[in-house]
Write a protein that holds these residues in place. Structure first.
Motif, PDB file in Angstrom:
ATOM      1  N   ASP A  34       0.832  -1.204   0.000  1.00 48.41           N
ATOM      2  CA  ASP A  34       0.000   0.000   0.000  1.00 48.41           C
ATOM      3  C   ASP A  34       0.868   1.257   0.000  1.00 48.41           C
ATOM      4  O   ASP A  34       0.549   2.242  -0.690  1.00 48.41           O
ATOM      5  CB  ASP A  34      -0.923   0.010   1.214  1.00 48.41           C
ATOM      6  CG  ASP A  34      -1.983  -1.067   1.149  1.00 48.41           C
ATOM      7  OD1 ASP A  34      -2.401  -1.414   0.034  1.00 48.41           O
ATOM      8  OD2 ASP A  34      -2.375  -1.590   2.216  1.00 48.41           O
ATOM      9  N   LYS A  35       1.937   1.241   0.772  1.00 43.45           N
ATOM     10  CA  LYS A  35       2.832   2.399   0.810  1.00 43.45           C
ATOM     11  C   LYS A  35       3.507   2.606  -0.539  1.00 43.45           C
ATOM     12  O   LYS A  35       3.716   3.743  -0.974  1.00 43.45           O
ATOM     13  CB  LYS A  35       3.877   2.198   1.911  1.00 43.45           C
ATOM     14  CG  LYS A  35       3.272   2.153   3.317  1.00 43.45           C
ATOM     15  CD  LYS A  35       4.297   1.791   4.369  1.00 43.45           C
ATOM     16  CE  LYS A  35       5.320   2.875   4.558  1.00 43.45           C
ATOM     17  NZ  LYS A  35       6.243   2.575   5.674  1.00 43.45           N
ATOM     18  N   CYS A  36       3.844   1.506  -1.222  1.00 42.25           N
ATOM     19  CA  CYS A  36       4.414   1.610  -2.567  1.00 42.25           C
ATOM     20  C   CYS A  36       3.393   2.202  -3.530  1.00 42.25           C
ATOM     21  O   CYS A  36       3.727   3.050  -4.356  1.00 42.25           O
ATOM     22  CB  CYS A  36       4.871   0.235  -3.044  1.00 42.25           C
ATOM     23  SG  CYS A  36       5.569   0.219  -4.715  1.00 42.25           S
ATOM     24  N   ARG A  37       2.136   1.766  -3.416  1.00 45.31           N
ATOM     25  CA  ARG A  37       1.073   2.302  -4.276  1.00 45.31           C
ATOM     26  C   ARG A  37       0.876   3.793  -4.042  1.00 45.31           C
ATOM     27  O   ARG A  37       0.716   4.568  -4.999  1.00 45.31           O
ATOM     28  CB  ARG A  37      -0.235   1.545  -4.004  1.00 45.31           C
ATOM     29  CG  ARG A  37      -1.452   2.162  -4.669  1.00 45.31           C
ATOM     30  CD  ARG A  37      -2.702   1.373  -4.352  1.00 45.31           C
ATOM     31  NE  ARG A  37      -2.912   1.215  -2.915  1.00 45.31           N
ATOM     32  CZ  ARG A  37      -3.426   2.152  -2.136  1.00 45.31           C
ATOM     33  NH1 ARG A  37      -3.763   3.334  -2.652  1.00 45.31           N
ATOM     34  NH2 ARG A  37      -3.613   1.932  -0.848  1.00 45.31           N
ATOM     35  N   ILE A  38       0.905   4.210  -2.792  1.00 44.47           N
ATOM     36  CA  ILE A  38       0.756   5.633  -2.474  1.00 44.47           C
ATOM     37  C   ILE A  38       1.921   6.438  -3.036  1.00 44.47           C
ATOM     38  O   ILE A  38       1.737   7.552  -3.563  1.00 44.47           O
ATOM     39  CB  ILE A  38       0.642   5.815  -0.950  1.00 44.47           C
ATOM     40  CG1 ILE A  38      -0.656   5.183  -0.434  1.00 44.47           C
ATOM     41  CG2 ILE A  38       0.688   7.289  -0.570  1.00 44.47           C
ATOM     42  CD1 ILE A  38      -0.779   5.183   1.070  1.00 44.47           C
TER      43      ILE A  38
END
Length: 296
Positions: A34-38
């Motif tokens: 999720d942090k990579c997606r953000i």
């Protein structure tokens, strides 16, 4: 590829995302994926802002250039030397000469800002490509392989963001659109030169096939449940002389169970339709964003 018909299986992307959750989550419930997606979304939003500023600058220069004749574009109004090339030291610094200098500078600025050198997206891509393609960034060679899992996370986050807009007590940000992720993915694929590798996954074909299959399965179950409810309704209207297939208690219990199951099936069907809609939005957003980085 032979076992999966040259498509990236949906189950593999789902398992990939589940494995990241085992690594732990933040206080907000975010995984590393999720942090990579953000982060990818923030990259795309930044590029969108750069492109917006660039488009505004070009529009301003185009509006100003329309007042200049075509024969004046490469012409200089101020010349500091005579025909023999000798410096003309006696030319007085008058308002006319100052105006000529200002016009030359304005024409030069217009030509510069309307040229390829003002394509800041291309400049950014060239700078990042020179950095990320070095040996110390070799771990990014497989970046295209995590895009399917990132897409699943984006679809889920996009649905939640839209649902938050209709809630009064929202516990997270609500939004109606998010095209930064598609822009960020397109930029990174272009920088790393992995467009062909990602296309070879045929990911969106696999995702579309999975969602269509789930939709057909839900429709079949829903039709079967509707038919069962109709049979119960017809049976309850039969006279006692023909008998009843079910006792009154069984009919009540079966009817309540059928209504609950039909409600669940309708909710699942609505959820799948939402996933399909978000998938199509992401597909066309990425398709359009990748056009920005095809050339150059």
């Amino acid at each position: 590829k032979e076992t999966t018909n040259s498509v990236y299986p949906f189950s593999r992307a789902l398992t990939f995302a589940s494995e990241f959750r085992k690594l732990g989550v933040t206080n907000k419930g975010l995984t590393c994926l999720d942090k990579c997606r953000i982060l990818v979304t923030e990259i795309g939003n930044s590029l969108g802002f750069v492109r917006m500023v660039q488009s505004a600058g070009r529009k301003y220069c185009s509006d100003a250039a329309q007042f200049l004749p075509a024969t004046v574009v490469n012409h200089k109004f101020y010349v500091a030397s005579d025909e023999d090339g000798a410096e003309e030291e006696k030319i007085p610094d008058t308002p006319v000469t100052k105006a000529a200098k200002n016009i030359d500078e304005a024409i030069l600025a217009l030509n510069k800002n309307l040229g390829k050198k003002s394509d800041y997206i291309r400049v950014l891509r060239r700078v990042f490509r020179g950095t990320l393609l070095k040996s110390d960034c070799a771990h990014l060679e497989g970046f295209f392989a995590i895009i399917p899992a990132l897409c699943l996370g984006w679809i889920e986050a996009s649905l939640q963001g839209k649902e938050m807009m209709h809630k009064k007590s929202a516990n997270r940000d609500g939004y109606f659109t998010d095209d930064g992720f598609a822009m960020g993915i397109a930029f990174i694929l272009s920088v790393l030169g992995q467009n062909d590798q990602f296309d070879s996954l045929n990911w969106f074909e696999s995702l579309r096939e999975k969602l269509d299959s789930d939709q057909d399965d839900i429709n079949s179950k829903r039709d079967a449940q509707v038919f069962r409810s109709q049979v119960l309704a017809v049976n309850s209207q039969k006279s006692s002389m023909f008998g009843s297939f079910f006792t009154q208690a069984e009919e009540k219990e079966t009817g309540e169970y059928g209504e609950d199951e039909l409600t669940i099936l309708n909710m699942m069907g609505k959820r799948i339709s939402g996933n399909k809609r978000e998938m199509e939005i992401l597909f066309y957003s990425m398709h359009g964003a990748r056009k920005f980085f095809r050339s150059g």
